[in-house]
Design a protein around this motif. Structure first.
Motif, mmCIF file in Angstrom:
data_model
loop_
_atom_site.group_PDB
_atom_site.id
_atom_site.type_symbol
_atom_site.label_atom_id
_atom_site.label_comp_id
_atom_site.label_asym_id
_atom_site.label_seq_id
_atom_site.Cartn_x
_atom_site.Cartn_y
_atom_site.Cartn_z
ATOM 1 N N SER A 1 0.745 -1.131 0.026
ATOM 2 C CA SER A 1 -0.056 0.081 -0.087
ATOM 3 C C SER A 1 0.853 1.238 0.025
ATOM 4 N N ARG A 2 0.486 2.447 -0.372
ATOM 5 C CA ARG A 2 1.163 3.599 -0.477
ATOM 6 C C ARG A 2 1.106 4.250 0.979
ATOM 7 N N GLY A 3 2.107 5.089 1.027
ATOM 8 C CA GLY A 3 2.271 5.800 2.344
ATOM 9 C C GLY A 3 3.529 5.689 2.858
ATOM 10 N N SER A 4 4.043 6.646 3.895
ATOM 11 C CA SER A 4 5.198 6.146 4.464
ATOM 12 C C SER A 4 5.170 4.938 5.428
ATOM 13 N N PHE A 5 6.083 4.295 5.548
ATOM 14 C CA PHE A 5 6.204 2.987 6.192
ATOM 15 C C PHE A 5 6.975 3.158 7.622
ATOM 16 N N GLN A 6 6.019 2.627 8.724
ATOM 17 C CA GLN A 6 6.372 2.515 10.038
ATOM 18 C C GLN A 6 6.253 0.727 10.466
#
Length: 66
Positions: A19-24
């Motif tokens: 999925s898109r977005g910043s990864f944490q």
């Protein structure tokens, strides 16, 4: 993230963000006798791919997904 990358390299696993977005993420690994436990949690959908480890029984539990 360094510990997660080190573990994935050691176990010959590859993790792909779906999925898109910043990864944490959070990663926990522990050993009790002959049992190894790992816990990976992430804020994005991921797919982990790797070879079957000989002599090990592996399973996954998905606690929550959106």
């Amino acid at each position: 993230m360094d510990e997660l990358t080190e573990f994935l390299t050691y176990s010959q696993m590859e993790m792909i963000q779906l999925s898109r977005g910043s990864f944490q993420s959070e990663f926990l690994a522990t050993q009790i006798g002959d049992l190894y436990f790992t816990r990976i949690s992430a804020n994005q959908s991921v797919q982990a791919i790797g070879p079957k480890q000989q002599g090990y029984l592996t399973f996954s539990l998905v606690w929550a997904a959106s």
